[in-house]
Scaffold this motif. Structure first.
Motif, PDB file in Angstrom:
ATOM      1  N   THR A 143     -18.692 -17.461  18.843  1.00  0.00           N
ATOM      2  CA  THR A 143     -17.623 -16.992  19.949  1.00  0.00           C
ATOM      3  C   THR A 143     -18.287 -16.601  21.392  1.00  0.00           C
ATOM      4  O   THR A 143     -17.812 -16.982  22.407  1.00  0.00           O
ATOM      5  CB  THR A 143     -16.981 -15.522  19.396  1.00  0.00           C
ATOM      6  N   CYS A 144     -19.830 -15.937  21.263  1.00  0.00           N
ATOM      7  CA  CYS A 144     -20.129 -15.783  22.458  1.00  0.00           C
ATOM      8  C   CYS A 144     -20.800 -16.923  23.024  1.00  0.00           C
ATOM      9  O   CYS A 144     -20.917 -17.087  24.219  1.00  0.00           O
ATOM     10  CB  CYS A 144     -21.130 -14.689  21.841  1.00  0.00           C
ATOM     11  N   SER A 145     -21.186 -18.013  22.283  1.00  0.00           N
ATOM     12  CA  SER A 145     -21.846 -19.183  22.939  1.00  0.00           C
ATOM     13  C   SER A 145     -20.632 -20.006  23.562  1.00  0.00           C
ATOM     14  O   SER A 145     -20.822 -20.492  24.371  1.00  0.00           O
ATOM     15  CB  SER A 145     -22.436 -20.050  21.838  1.00  0.00           C
ATOM     16  N   LEU A 146     -19.407 -19.962  22.747  1.00  0.00           N
ATOM     17  CA  LEU A 146     -18.241 -20.739  23.541  1.00  0.00           C
ATOM     18  C   LEU A 146     -17.718 -20.088  24.712  1.00  0.00           C
ATOM     19  O   LEU A 146     -17.141 -20.762  25.530  1.00  0.00           O
ATOM     20  CB  LEU A 146     -17.259 -20.954  22.392  1.00  0.00           C
ATOM     21  N   ASN A 147     -17.921 -18.715  24.686  1.00  0.00           N
ATOM     22  CA  ASN A 147     -17.262 -17.992  25.926  1.00  0.00           C
ATOM     23  C   ASN A 147     -18.280 -17.476  27.093  1.00  0.00           C
ATOM     24  O   ASN A 147     -17.942 -16.728  27.809  1.00  0.00           O
ATOM     25  CB  ASN A 147     -16.345 -17.009  25.549  1.00  0.00           C
ATOM     26  N   LYS A 148     -19.441 -17.966  26.774  1.00  0.00           N
ATOM     27  CA  LYS A 148     -20.519 -17.650  27.705  1.00  0.00           C
ATOM     28  C   LYS A 148     -20.695 -15.859  27.837  1.00  0.00           C
ATOM     29  O   LYS A 148     -20.884 -15.440  28.783  1.00  0.00           O
ATOM     30  CB  LYS A 148     -20.239 -18.027  29.165  1.00  0.00           C
ATOM     31  N   LEU A 149     -20.691 -15.600  26.518  1.00  0.00           N
ATOM     32  CA  LEU A 149     -20.886 -13.944  26.525  1.00  0.00           C
ATOM     33  C   LEU A 149     -22.368 -13.710  25.917  1.00  0.00           C
ATOM     34  O   LEU A 149     -23.069 -14.686  25.381  1.00  0.00           O
ATOM     35  CB  LEU A 149     -19.952 -13.337  25.506  1.00  0.00           C
ATOM     36  N   MET A 158     -29.912 -16.918  26.379  1.00  0.00           N
ATOM     37  CA  MET A 158     -28.582 -16.571  27.004  1.00  0.00           C
ATOM     38  C   MET A 158     -27.628 -15.922  26.071  1.00  0.00           C
ATOM     39  O   MET A 158     -26.291 -15.560  26.513  1.00  0.00           O
ATOM     40  CB  MET A 158     -27.820 -17.476  27.861  1.00  0.00           C
ATOM     41  N   ILE A 159     -27.836 -15.782  24.762  1.00  0.00           N
ATOM     42  CA  ILE A 159     -26.923 -15.392  23.826  1.00  0.00           C
ATOM     43  C   ILE A 159     -27.296 -14.035  23.354  1.00  0.00           C
ATOM     44  O   ILE A 159     -26.865 -12.734  23.456  1.00  0.00           O
ATOM     45  CB  ILE A 159     -26.524 -16.206  22.730  1.00  0.00           C
ATOM     46  N   LYS A 160     -28.639 -13.930  22.674  1.00  0.00           N
ATOM     47  CA  LYS A 160     -29.191 -12.738  22.155  1.00  0.00           C
ATOM     48  C   LYS A 160     -30.863 -12.808  22.095  1.00  0.00           C
ATOM     49  O   LYS A 160     -31.438 -13.970  22.202  1.00  0.00           O
ATOM     50  CB  LYS A 160     -28.643 -12.567  20.738  1.00  0.00           C
ATOM     51  N   GLN A 161     -31.472 -11.745  21.944  1.00  0.00           N
ATOM     52  CA  GLN A 161     -33.028 -11.372  22.055  1.00  0.00           C
ATOM     53  C   GLN A 161     -33.208 -11.361  20.506  1.00  0.00           C
ATOM     54  O   GLN A 161     -32.584 -11.126  19.673  1.00  0.00           O
ATOM     55  CB  GLN A 161     -33.315 -10.661  22.799  1.00  0.00           C
ATOM     56  N   ARG A 162     -34.378 -11.023  20.297  1.00  0.00           N
ATOM     57  CA  ARG A 162     -35.224 -11.076  18.968  1.00  0.00           C
ATOM     58  C   ARG A 162     -35.297  -9.712  18.333  1.00  0.00           C
ATOM     59  O   ARG A 162     -35.588  -9.660  17.034  1.00  0.00           O
ATOM     60  CB  ARG A 162     -36.540 -11.726  18.899  1.00  0.00           C
ATOM     61  N   PHE A 163     -34.864  -8.662  19.121  1.00  0.00           N
ATOM     62  CA  PHE A 163     -35.282  -7.329  18.628  1.00  0.00           C
ATOM     63  C   PHE A 163     -33.998  -6.586  17.769  1.00  0.00           C
ATOM     64  O   PHE A 163     -33.267  -5.792  18.156  1.00  0.00           O
ATOM     65  CB  PHE A 163     -35.646  -6.292  19.622  1.00  0.00           C
ATOM     66  N   ASN A 164     -33.619  -7.294  16.738  1.00  0.00           N
ATOM     67  CA  ASN A 164     -32.446  -7.028  15.877  1.00  0.00           C
ATOM     68  C   ASN A 164     -33.134  -7.201  14.370  1.00  0.00           C
ATOM     69  O   ASN A 164     -34.109  -7.441  14.132  1.00  0.00           O
ATOM     70  CB  ASN A 164     -31.359  -8.012  16.048  1.00  0.00           C
ATOM     71  N   GLU A 165     -32.338  -6.637  13.620  1.00  0.00           N
ATOM     72  CA  GLU A 165     -32.713  -6.558  12.069  1.00  0.00           C
ATOM     73  C   GLU A 165     -32.460  -8.161  11.647  1.00  0.00           C
ATOM     74  O   GLU A 165     -31.967  -8.922  12.299  1.00  0.00           O
ATOM     75  CB  GLU A 165     -31.757  -5.859  11.261  1.00  0.00           C
ATOM     76  N   LYS A 166     -33.348  -8.421  10.563  1.00  0.00           N
ATOM     77  CA  LYS A 166     -33.508  -9.888  10.046  1.00  0.00           C
ATOM     78  C   LYS A 166     -32.402 -10.602   9.314  1.00  0.00           C
ATOM     79  O   LYS A 166     -32.263 -11.517   9.400  1.00  0.00           O
ATOM     80  CB  LYS A 166     -34.728  -9.832   9.147  1.00  0.00           C
ATOM     81  N   ILE A 223     -28.551 -11.861   8.651  1.00  0.00           N
ATOM     82  CA  ILE A 223     -27.540 -12.507   9.349  1.00  0.00           C
ATOM     83  C   ILE A 223     -26.359 -12.683   8.020  1.00  0.00           C
ATOM     84  O   ILE A 223     -26.763 -12.708   7.057  1.00  0.00           O
ATOM     85  CB  ILE A 223     -27.877 -13.778   9.779  1.00  0.00           C
ATOM     86  N   ASN A 224     -24.804 -12.433   8.634  1.00  0.00           N
ATOM     87  CA  ASN A 224     -23.755 -12.531   7.519  1.00  0.00           C
ATOM     88  C   ASN A 224     -22.941 -13.287   8.287  1.00  0.00           C
ATOM     89  O   ASN A 224     -23.069 -13.875   9.494  1.00  0.00           O
ATOM     90  CB  ASN A 224     -23.230 -11.015   7.425  1.00  0.00           C
ATOM     91  N   ASP A 225     -21.748 -13.602   7.649  1.00  0.00           N
ATOM     92  CA  ASP A 225     -20.857 -14.370   8.226  1.00  0.00           C
ATOM     93  C   ASP A 225     -19.949 -13.796   9.564  1.00  0.00           C
ATOM     94  O   ASP A 225     -19.590 -14.645  10.219  1.00  0.00           O
ATOM     95  CB  ASP A 225     -19.611 -14.615   7.276  1.00  0.00           C
ATOM     96  N   ASN A 226     -19.893 -12.576   9.649  1.00  0.00           N
ATOM     97  CA  ASN A 226     -19.308 -12.096  10.950  1.00  0.00           C
ATOM     98  C   ASN A 226     -20.458 -12.167  12.090  1.00  0.00           C
ATOM     99  O   ASN A 226     -19.829 -12.330  13.246  1.00  0.00           O
ATOM    100  CB  ASN A 226     -19.173 -10.463  10.700  1.00  0.00           C
ATOM    101  N   GLY A 227     -21.634 -12.183  11.558  1.00  0.00           N
ATOM    102  CA  GLY A 227     -22.670 -12.481  12.674  1.00  0.00           C
ATOM    103  C   GLY A 227     -22.675 -13.797  13.234  1.00  0.00           C
ATOM    104  O   GLY A 227     -22.636 -13.905  14.497  1.00  0.00           O
ATOM    105  N   GLU A 228     -22.315 -14.758  12.124  1.00  0.00           N
ATOM    106  CA  GLU A 228     -22.381 -16.235  12.843  1.00  0.00           C
ATOM    107  C   GLU A 228     -21.112 -16.440  13.516  1.00  0.00           C
ATOM    108  O   GLU A 228     -21.107 -17.134  14.526  1.00  0.00           O
ATOM    109  CB  GLU A 228     -22.247 -17.040  11.525  1.00  0.00           C
ATOM    110  N   LEU A 229     -19.868 -15.660  13.325  1.00  0.00           N
ATOM    111  CA  LEU A 229     -18.819 -15.840  13.858  1.00  0.00           C
ATOM    112  C   LEU A 229     -18.879 -15.199  15.432  1.00  0.00           C
ATOM    113  O   LEU A 229     -18.513 -15.936  16.504  1.00  0.00           O
ATOM    114  CB  LEU A 229     -17.795 -15.082  13.607  1.00  0.00           C
ATOM    115  N   LEU A 230     -19.764 -14.252  15.603  1.00  0.00           N
ATOM    116  CA  LEU A 230     -19.852 -13.513  16.780  1.00  0.00           C
ATOM    117  C   LEU A 230     -20.756 -14.410  17.647  1.00  0.00           C
ATOM    118  O   LEU A 230     -20.468 -14.638  18.858  1.00  0.00           O
ATOM    119  CB  LEU A 230     -20.366 -12.277  16.451  1.00  0.00           C
ATOM    120  N   ILE A 231     -22.092 -14.857  16.894  1.00  0.00           N
ATOM    121  CA  ILE A 231     -22.769 -15.817  17.665  1.00  0.00           C
ATOM    122  C   ILE A 231     -21.754 -17.083  18.281  1.00  0.00           C
ATOM    123  O   ILE A 231     -22.062 -17.423  19.493  1.00  0.00           O
ATOM    124  CB  ILE A 231     -23.895 -16.269  16.990  1.00  0.00           C
TER     125      ILE A 231
END
Length: 68
Positions: A38-44, A18-26, A28-36
Motif C-alpha cells: 500500500t505504501c509503495s503504490l501511494n508513495k507513503l 523511500m518506504i522503510k528503514q532497517r531498524f525494525n524487528e526481523k 514479517i507477516n501478511d499485514n506487513g506485506e500489505l502495508l508495504i
C-alpha cells in the motif's frame, strides 16, 4: 498526509528505499506485506523508527497474564 494506527503489521528489517528503514524487528507477516504494498503504490513511508535501538525498545509486546 499522516496515517496512524495499529495495523498488526510486522514488516521486517529489510531496507526498501523511500518506504522503510532497517531498524525494525526481523519478523514479517501478511499485514506487513500489505502495508508495504500500500505504501509503495501511494508513495507513503513507514516510520517505525529511523534509529538503532535495543530490541526491547523497538516494538511492544503483551506481558504475562495475572492468575485469578
Amino acid at each position: 498526509m499522516v496515517i496512524l494506527g495499529d495495523f498488526n503489521a510486522r514488516f521486517g528489517n529489510e531496507i526498501i528505499p523511500m518506504i522503510k528503514q532497517r531498524f525494525n524487528e526481523k519478523v514479517i507477516n501478511d499485514n506487513g506485506e500489505l502495508l508495504i504494498n500500500t505504501c509503495s503504490l501511494n508513495k507513503l513511508r513507514i516510520n517505525n523508527t529511523y534509529f538503532n535501538h535495543k530490541d526491547q525498545y523497538t516494538f511492544t509486546f503483551e506481558g504475562a497474564q495475572i492468575p485469578n
